[in-house]
Each structure stands twice: as C-alpha cells, then as structure tokens.
Design a protein around this motif. Structure first.
Motif, PDB file in Angstrom:
ATOM      1  N   TRP A  67       1.328  -1.230   0.278  1.00 19.84           N
ATOM      2  CA  TRP A  67       0.212   0.041   0.216  1.00 19.84           C
ATOM      3  C   TRP A  67       0.460   1.327  -0.037  1.00 19.84           C
ATOM      4  O   TRP A  67       0.630   2.297  -0.417  1.00 19.84           O
ATOM      5  CB  TRP A  67      -0.577  -0.104   0.864  1.00 19.84           C
ATOM      6  N   ARG A  70       2.752   1.596  -3.273  1.00 18.68           N
ATOM      7  CA  ARG A  70       1.673   2.439  -4.417  1.00 18.68           C
ATOM      8  C   ARG A  70       1.350   3.616  -4.280  1.00 18.68           C
ATOM      9  O   ARG A  70       1.560   4.523  -5.050  1.00 18.68           O
ATOM     10  CB  ARG A  70      -0.328   1.699  -4.192  1.00 18.68           C
ATOM     11  N   LEU A  84      -5.408  -1.156  -6.373  1.00 20.81           N
ATOM     12  CA  LEU A  84      -6.285  -1.683  -4.270  1.00 20.81           C
ATOM     13  C   LEU A  84      -6.333  -3.407  -4.568  1.00 20.81           C
ATOM     14  O   LEU A  84      -6.062  -3.312  -3.703  1.00 20.81           O
ATOM     15  CB  LEU A  84      -6.900  -0.765  -4.231  1.00 20.81           C
ATOM     16  N   VAL A  87      -2.867  -4.627  -4.212  1.00 21.50           N
ATOM     17  CA  VAL A  87      -2.612  -4.728  -2.399  1.00 21.50           C
ATOM     18  C   VAL A  87      -3.146  -5.667  -2.157  1.00 21.50           C
ATOM     19  O   VAL A  87      -2.537  -6.110  -1.409  1.00 21.50           O
ATOM     20  CB  VAL A  87      -2.365  -3.584  -2.422  1.00 21.50           C
ATOM     21  N   LYS A  88      -4.695  -5.773  -1.966  1.00 21.38           N
ATOM     22  CA  LYS A  88      -5.128  -6.998  -0.915  1.00 21.38           C
ATOM     23  C   LYS A  88      -5.240  -7.883  -1.516  1.00 21.38           C
ATOM     24  O   LYS A  88      -5.150  -8.852  -0.378  1.00 21.38           O
ATOM     25  CB  LYS A  88      -6.479  -6.325  -1.011  1.00 21.38           C
TER      26      LYS A  88
END
Length: 156
Positions: A67, A70, A84, A87-88
């Motif tokens: 995160w 990013r 995102l 990332v998750k």
C-alpha cells in the motif's frame, strides 16, 4: 489430504481472479477475503493458533508495504501503478506464502507479466508507459507457484 483440498480451492480461486481481473479490471474484496480465509485455515491446521496469528501478521505487513509502495509510486508518477485490489490480494497471498515466499511470488509474477507483454508486442499491440495490463492473473500465478514449491518443493 485437507491441505491438498485447500490448494485445489486456491487454484480455483486463482482462475476466478484471473478471469474477473482480465474481464473487468478489478479483484473483488470477497475474493481476496476468501483467499485470506483459506490461507488462515491452512496455517491454523498445519501449525495451530500461533501459526495462524503469525500468518495474519505477515499478510498485514505485506499489505501495508505494498500500500505504501502504491502511494509512493503515485506521488512520483501521478498515475496508479498498482491497483488497490492487487495490494489486497498481496496481503491475502502473504498469509499463504509468508514474507519468505514473497520474493519468489513477485519474481514469478513479474516474469510472467513481462513474457505476456513481450507476446503482446510481438502480436502487434503497441505498449506504452500508459498501457494498463491487469497484474492480478500474474500475481495469482506467482502465488500458486510459490505455494506449490513451499508445500512440495524445497524452496522458500
């Protein structure tokens, strides 16, 4: 036997993830949560509650790191380089692979993505710095490869 079933489910979820990300450009939260839940189940079954807690902490740390990466990339380039959902997914994948498996996961993901980009270029598709390619399928390949290697190989 149960670990093999969990890995089979992970393979199925990886296929679903690839199809959704290629088709719609997203990785749904329910899919990331399912992958994370299966990873936690595996960790608890194999090593008990302490192993599950350790896996959850490693997943959270990996998610936080990506995160931050990013955000930094956006601050420098003013475009999103990593979604995102990716990332998750990496946080959920971290539960499966742990921090020690992350380099292999990312190496496999990057190499397969580069191979795909090379094939797209050879097929005549123009790729620029603004071209968007779904990275989720490649991350899924990296997770499946790393998990299989950790379970059945002698690496990571």
């Amino acid at each position: 036997m149960f670990i093999i079933i969990l890995f089979g489910l992970l393979c199925l979820l990886g296929l679903v993830l690839a199809w959704i990300d290629i088709r719609y450009g997203i990785i749904p939260d329910w899919l990331n949560l399912t992958i994370a839940g299966l990873g936690l189940s595996k960790a608890v079954i194999v090593g008990g509650f302490p192993a599950g807690l350790e896996a959850a902490c490693e997943g959270a740390a990996i998610g936080a790191i990506f995160w931050l990466l990013r955000r930094l990339y956006f601050a420098f380039r003013q475009i999103q380089g990593l979604g995102l959902g990716d990332v998750k997914f990496l946080a959920a994948a971290g539960i499966w692979s742990g921090i020690e498996g992350l380099p292999m996961l990312m190496l496999v993901a990057a190499l397969t993505a580069l191979a795909c980009a090379g094939l797209m270029q050879l097929a005549g598709r123009q790729l620029t710095g603004q071209t968007s390619i779904s990275f989720g399928p490649f991350l899924a390949i990296g997770l499946l490869f790393t998990s299989a290697l950790q379970q059945y190989g002698s690496c990571c």
